[in-house]
Scaffold this motif. Structure first.
Motif, PDB file in Angstrom:
ATOM      1  N   ASP A 155       0.857  -1.178   0.000  1.00 27.41           N
ATOM      2  CA  ASP A 155       0.000   0.000   0.000  1.00 27.41           C
ATOM      3  C   ASP A 155       0.902   1.240   0.000  1.00 27.41           C
ATOM      4  N   GLN A 172      -3.425  -1.290 -10.351  1.00 23.03           N
ATOM      5  CA  GLN A 172      -4.735  -0.932  -9.823  1.00 23.03           C
ATOM      6  C   GLN A 172      -5.369  -2.144  -9.182  1.00 23.03           C
ATOM      7  N   ASN A 175      -9.803  -2.309  -2.998  1.00 23.38           N
ATOM      8  CA  ASN A 175      -9.547  -2.621  -1.609  1.00 23.38           C
ATOM      9  C   ASN A 175     -10.836  -2.657  -0.808  1.00 23.38           C
ATOM     10  N   THR A 178     -13.255   0.302  -0.933  1.00 22.07           N
ATOM     11  CA  THR A 178     -14.053   0.401  -2.142  1.00 22.07           C
ATOM     12  C   THR A 178     -15.286  -0.489  -2.041  1.00 22.07           C
ATOM     13  N   GLY A 183     -14.683   4.401  -0.888  1.00 18.17           N
ATOM     14  CA  GLY A 183     -13.694   4.865  -1.853  1.00 18.17           C
ATOM     15  C   GLY A 183     -14.307   4.890  -3.236  1.00 18.17           C
ATOM     16  N   THR A 187      -7.996   2.909  -7.141  1.00 17.08           N
ATOM     17  CA  THR A 187      -6.924   2.695  -6.186  1.00 17.08           C
ATOM     18  C   THR A 187      -5.731   2.057  -6.869  1.00 17.08           C
ATOM     19  N   ASP A 211      -5.634   6.238  -2.849  1.00 21.02           N
ATOM     20  CA  ASP A 211      -7.074   6.049  -2.996  1.00 21.02           C
ATOM     21  C   ASP A 211      -7.669   7.358  -3.467  1.00 21.02           C
TER      22      ASP A 211
END
Length: 212
Positions: A155, A172, A175, A178, A183, A187, A211
């Protein structure tokens, strides 16, 4: 050459023997002996280095510590990691750099595009040469070994530094934030392959573009 050591995990001890060391401005918490402190103009990189850092956002604010004695260095009770460079290059977040030998050179390098469709440029600070460097982490730093057989993906908010013969790219992914609707889905993570070490911290850095 000055020696670097740790007293506990959050205090760097720099033993000066008539030489100089660069440290983060304001990071000296105590010292003994005869030591002079002087703010380094433009981070010690000269005019072009200062211009490049301003353009990339990788700012540095160093002071020079010179003399004979011990200087105790710490910042925000952060954990400190020591690395002795022997001609290698350390890539490190500018906000994590704490202290380094005067013989080491610093610079700025473009490491790729991140942030999905936004195409944000990602830059990092480089340290190369022979000598000691200290950097900080939010919590005990974790060293992850990367081999030709096993890449490592991290991350960006937890990334601190890396060194070795590593290739870096951005991938991409989706996570947990999302999935639960916190989110936008745009990401990305940093993936490292090759041979080397990646240092991460057990906490996420606020305000990074990982993010979007």
């Amino acid at each position: 050459m000055a020696s670097f050591s740790l007293q506990g995990s959050k205090l760097l001890v720099v033993d000066l023997a008539g030489d100089s060391v660069r440290a983060l401005t304001g990071s000296m918490v105590a010292y003994d002996g005869e030591v002079d402190f002087k703010k380094q103009s433009m981070g010690g990189e000269g005019v072009m280095g200062a211009i490049k850092r301003k353009a990339t956002g990788e700012s540095l604010s160093f002071m020079e510590m010179k003399g004979r004695g011990k200087v105790y260095v710490a910042i925000n009770a952060s954990e400190v990691q020591l690395v002795q460079l022997q001609g290698e290059t350390l890539f490190v977040e500018a906000s994590s750099l704490l202290a380094l030998d005067m013989s080491l050179k610093t610079g700025t390098k473009f490491t790729g595009l991140g942030g999905g469709q936004t195409g944000n440029g990602v830059f990092t600070t480089t340290v190369d040469g022979h000598g000691w460097v200290a950097f900080t982490a939010d919590g005990p730093p974790i060293a992850l070994r990367v081999t030709n057989m096993d890449s490592v993906t991290v991350d960006p908010q937890a990334y601190v530094a890396h060194m070795g013969n590593l290739q870096q790219d951005f991938v991409q992914d989706i996570n947990f934030r999302t999935i639960v609707g916190q989110g936008s889905g745009e990401t990305f993570q940093q993936r490292f392959s090759g041979e080397g070490v990646v240092y991460i911290q057990p906490a996420e850095r606020a305000g990074f573009a990982g993010d979007m």
